[in-house]
Design an enzyme around this catalytic site. Sequence first.
Site, short mmCIF file in Angstrom:
data_model
loop_
_atom_site.label_atom_id
_atom_site.label_comp_id
_atom_site.label_asym_id
_atom_site.label_seq_id
_atom_site.Cartn_x
_atom_site.Cartn_y
_atom_site.Cartn_z
N ASP A 164 -8.27 8.05 9.65
CA ASP A 164 -8.22 7.66 8.23
C ASP A 164 -9.18 6.50 8.00
OD1 ASP A 164 -7.43 7.70 5.55
OD2 ASP A 164 -5.66 6.47 5.88
N ASP A 222 -5.26 -0.30 10.18
CA ASP A 222 -4.45 0.82 9.68
C ASP A 222 -4.53 2.05 10.57
OD1 ASP A 222 -2.71 2.12 8.05
OD2 ASP A 222 -4.06 2.28 6.33
N ASN A 238 -9.91 0.90 4.85
CA ASN A 238 -9.24 0.51 6.09
C ASN A 238 -10.16 -0.25 7.04
OD1 ASN A 238 -6.66 1.39 5.47
ND2 ASN A 238 -7.12 3.49 6.09
N GLY A 247 0.82 -1.21 0.00
CA GLY A 247 0.00 0.00 0.00
C GLY A 247 0.85 1.25 0.00
N LYS A 248 0.19 2.36 0.33
CA LYS A 248 0.85 3.66 0.33
C LYS A 248 1.95 3.72 1.38
CE LYS A 248 -2.70 5.89 1.51
NZ LYS A 248 -4.02 5.55 1.86
N LYS A 260 3.23 -6.42 8.96
CA LYS A 260 3.15 -5.13 8.27
C LYS A 260 4.50 -4.43 8.36
CE LYS A 260 0.48 -0.83 8.16
NZ LYS A 260 -0.71 -0.13 8.61
N1 ADP Z 1 -4.42 -7.72 9.94
C1 ADP Z 1 -4.67 -7.84 8.63
N2 ADP Z 1 -5.32 -8.93 8.15
C2 ADP Z 1 -5.56 -9.07 6.83
N3 ADP Z 1 -5.19 -8.18 5.90
C3 ADP Z 1 -4.54 -7.07 6.30
C4 ADP Z 1 -4.24 -6.83 7.68
N4 ADP Z 1 -3.60 -5.65 7.79
C5 ADP Z 1 -3.50 -5.17 6.54
N5 ADP Z 1 -4.06 -5.99 5.63
C6 ADP Z 1 -4.12 -5.78 4.17
O1 ADP Z 1 -3.05 -4.95 3.78
C7 ADP Z 1 -3.54 -3.73 3.23
C8 ADP Z 1 -2.66 -2.55 3.66
O2 ADP Z 1 -2.64 -2.45 5.06
P1 ADP Z 1 -2.88 -1.07 5.79
O3 ADP Z 1 -2.70 -1.32 7.24
O4 ADP Z 1 -4.18 -0.47 5.34
O5 ADP Z 1 -1.64 -0.19 5.29
P2 ADP Z 1 -1.49 1.04 4.27
O6 ADP Z 1 -0.98 2.12 5.15
O7 ADP Z 1 -0.49 0.61 3.30
O8 ADP Z 1 -2.84 1.38 3.70
C9 ADP Z 1 -4.97 -3.62 3.70
O9 ADP Z 1 -5.79 -2.91 2.80
C10 ADP Z 1 -5.41 -5.07 3.80
O10 ADP Z 1 -5.84 -5.53 2.55
MG MG Z 2 -4.69 1.35 4.51
#
Ligand code: ADP
Ligand code: MG
Length: 282
Positions: free
Chosen positions: A168, A185, A173, A26-27, A44
């Site tokens: 956010d 997130d 999210n 992601g971003k 993550k």
């Molecule tokens: N605990 C989790 N379980 C399943 N998928 C996850 C989880 N955390 C993140 N993801 C996947 O990873 C993507 C990006 O994570 P996120 O925390 O939203 O970070 P970003 O800051 O890159 O948006 C999410 O949109 C989701 O699809």
């Molecule tokens: Mg996100």
Amino acid sequence: MKTPKRLQSLLAEGLIDSVVRQLMSGKEATVYVVRCGDDTRCAKVYKEATQRSFRQAVDYTENRKVKNTRQARAMAKGSRFGREMQEAAWQSAEVDALYRLAAAGVRVPRPHNFHDGVLLMELVADAEGNAAPRLNDVLFTPEQAVEHHATLLIEVMRMLCAGVVHGDLSEFNILMGADGPVIIDLPQAVDAAGNNHAARMLGRDVDNLRDFFGRFAPELLHTEYGHEIWDLYQRGLLQPEVALTGRFERKAGPVDVGSVMSEIDDARAEEAARRLRLQPAQ
Ligand SMILES: Nc1ncnc2c1ncn2[C@@H]1O[C@H](COP(=O)(O)OP(=O)(O)O)[C@@H](O)[C@H]1O
Ligand SMILES: [Mg+2]
């Protein structure tokens, strides 16, 4: 798959046993599915500050707590040490928020560990055990939309009761887990009491929920839960299960006609006095 560089130290430390696959890039982060003993979890990996986007803006970091004054001074000066401290504060903000919210009963992924800029947490799964989809990737009936919207408003209130505004929150999210929506997130989460932008951010989070679910259930589009929730919070009356109306009266109370009339009289008298002063002396 071959272990990505940023996950090697977790493997060496025995925090994970293997990396199954990359889930998302992601971003702000890259997310992997990993195995830990019999468990499948999610790792993550935060991107470096330079590769990230908007969320370190001053709005979010305002009043973020640091451990000592040396750190605070360095962060304010923007020195290298300061940037490193800021980076660490940013990354640990998410794990802090996850522990705090999980303890408050908010449905977030259960955190397991935070090591070397990597957050290990529960993998939110769908009914088949696969990584759950984001709300944005799911279609809802009007009834489901109304139900999930209500559930998520309770989660927002539970977060606020724990002193946290997501900042956010949107269909990107929130994951659709087997047992309902799960909020993810959180590195930008703000302290509801100590951040001057908290009210605006809460309003935006709640509006995002309304706009998304309103696509499936248009009657939601006229609701104003954000103002109502913040008003209850400010008055110390907020509880997660409080019944909301979705309407918000901007007037604080009945209008005091007498005091409005005397304001008008004062203004009229002042204007008369001004005109008198302007008259050429005779
Ligand atoms: N605990 C989790 N379980 C399943 N998928 C996850 C989880 N955390 C993140 N993801 C996947 O990873 C993507 C990006 O994570 P996120 O925390 O939203 O970070 P970003 O800051 O890159 O948006 C999410 O949109 C989701 O699809
Ligand atoms: Mg996100």
